[in-house]
Design an enzyme around this catalytic site. Structure first.
Site, short mmCIF file in Angstrom:
data_model
loop_
_atom_site.label_atom_id
_atom_site.label_comp_id
_atom_site.label_asym_id
_atom_site.label_seq_id
_atom_site.Cartn_x
_atom_site.Cartn_y
_atom_site.Cartn_z
NE ARG A 90 32.85 -15.44 -4.09
CZ ARG A 90 33.25 -14.39 -3.37
NH1 ARG A 90 32.95 -13.16 -3.77
NH2 ARG A 90 33.91 -14.56 -2.25
CG ASP A 247 28.91 -12.02 1.69
OD1 ASP A 247 29.59 -11.26 2.40
OD2 ASP A 247 29.02 -12.10 0.46
CG ASN A 257 30.89 -9.43 6.28
OD1 ASN A 257 30.44 -9.30 5.14
ND2 ASN A 257 31.76 -8.59 6.80
O1 MRU Z 1 34.57 -12.13 -1.01
P1 MRU Z 1 33.91 -10.81 -1.24
O2 MRU Z 1 34.86 -9.71 -1.55
O3 MRU Z 1 32.79 -10.91 -2.24
O4 MRU Z 1 33.26 -10.49 0.16
C1 MRU Z 1 32.48 -9.35 0.32
C2 MRU Z 1 32.06 -9.16 1.71
O5 MRU Z 1 32.33 -9.94 2.58
C3 MRU Z 1 31.20 -7.98 1.99
O6 MRU Z 1 31.37 -7.55 3.29
C4 MRU Z 1 29.77 -8.42 1.77
O7 MRU Z 1 29.49 -8.83 0.49
C5 MRU Z 1 28.86 -7.47 2.37
S1 MRU Z 1 27.75 -6.59 1.42
C6 MRU Z 1 28.35 -5.49 0.43
#
Ligand code: MRU
Length: 370
Positions: A90, A247, A257
């Protein structure tokens, strides 16, 4: 955190380090299932398919993935190949590369036969540190929640503090506690009267499925809303603060995010609602200044937009999880998974090392102090 009175973490080591256990997040909240991942490919698959997700958790999963790769083959060639393979799982969250680099730093200059063991020690350390970091975020954020609750109680005694959150930045997205949800857990355990508006978070609905699940397990009052409802609630003074995760955060405080975060930040600014971002220090990418120009945004399958996943009404079809098509056959869909909120829209960054303004100078001070 607790599920049915049992204490869980989102990831753990099994069989003396020959496999890694995780909660399958694609099945929640309807089915609670764990999986054992026993090689690097299975870890990559779990990250890309979102069996494990959330920036800190994919970092820890990646670290264990490199450990499993080194158990299979500790050669330089496999080390470099597995690093790149895991790192490509990712692209947006920086924790993955950060955690892989920590493992690489520990193993690259040692005898290959000692690499898997050294990787296991470091991956365990990253996982334990993540728990402590998220707890500190909770303590630092709790002070903000207490201050806002005190202010609210003057004009509206007895009313709960209303927090709006987006996506899932809870313990499922980390090893334990979470980032944005950690202060909420701390506040609830401290007896604070609060209520959480949970954005459903289309297209994958991590809010409706995962955040609602977590808050339900902890007994925290919450209400799921359609993503489009947030601005309306803010206009009517039904939101006291927005609290989200990140993120990747740039060195001047731009925050990347889950898609839709930016729209919430705009609505919050327009309505004078404070907008807080909770993040571990490890999600700061010091090599990047301008989030919009420099953060790679993951583009996921359009099928996540054209289809929706959930349980059929039990009176129709038992409890199986189904995928339902929303759009006409053949409709094109575009699915950027993250967006960037500029630092100017962020009230403060809640980190494990303190609460700071989102500015280059305050971020730089944080770096110098570490
Ligand atoms: O695509 P995801 O579900 O991995 O996205 C997660 C997020 O956007 C969270 O807000 C992010 O990782 C913040 S920290 C826990």
């Amino acid at each position: 955190m607790n599920i049915a009175n049992e204490s869980w973490r989102s990831i753990w080591i099994e069989d003396g380090g020959n496999s890694i256990g995780v909660i399958d997040q694609t099945q929640l909240p309807h089915v609670f299932r764990t999986c054992s991942l026993s090689n690097c490919e299975e870890i990559v698959n779990a990250i890309t398919k979102m069996v494990v997700r959330g920036a800190p958790l994919i970092g820890v999963a990646g670290a264990y993935g490199l450990m499993l790769a080194l158990k299979d083959d500790p050669s330089d060639e496999n080390l470099n190949r597995s690093f790149d393979y895991l790192n490509s799982a990712r692209p947006t969250a920086v924790n993955l590369e950060w955690a892989l680099n920590r493992i690489l730093g520990k193993v690259k200059d040692i005898d290959p036969k000692d690499r898997a063991h050294a990787a296991q020690l470091e991956a365990n350390l990253i996982a334990e540190e993540d728990v402590a970091i998220c707890e500190s975020i909770g303590d630092n954020g709790l002070n903000i929640l207490k201050r806002l609750a005190k202010r609210k109680s003057i004009s509206f005694p007895g009313e709960p503090l209303n927090v709006l959150t987006h996506c899932n930045a809870g313990w499922l997205a980390t090893v334990d506690w979470g980032t944005a949800l950690s202060p909420i857990y701390k506040a609830h355990r401290a007896g604070m009267n609060l209520h959480v508006w949970v954005d459903e978070t289309r297209p994958r609905n991590q809010g409706a499925s995962l955040t609602a699940f977590e808050l339900g397990c902890e007994g925290i009052p919450h209400t799921v809303i359609a993503d489009n409802a947030g601005g309306h609630l803010m206009q009517r003074r039904l939101v006291d603060l927005v609290l989200v995760g990140s993120d990747r955060t740039t060195r001047r405080g731009d925050v990347c995010n889950k898609i839709g975060t930016y729209l919430k930040a705009l609505a919050a600014r327009e309505n004078n609602v404070p907008f807080y971002v909770a993040l571990p220090f490890s999600t700061i990418d010091w090599s990047i200044e301008d989030g919009l120009a420099e953060i790679p945004i993951e583009i996921r399958s359009g099928k996540e937009v054209t289809h929706i996943q959930g349980r059929m009404d039990s009176h129709l079809n038992g409890s199986a999880i189904n995928s339902i098509q929303l759009t006409p056959n053949g409709t094109e869909a575009f699915n950027p998974a993250f967006d960037v909120t500029p630092a100017s829209l962020v009230s403060a960054l809640i980190t494990d090392r303190g609460v700071i303004n989102p500015s280059s100078s305050e971020l730089n001070n944080l770096l110098i102090k570490s």
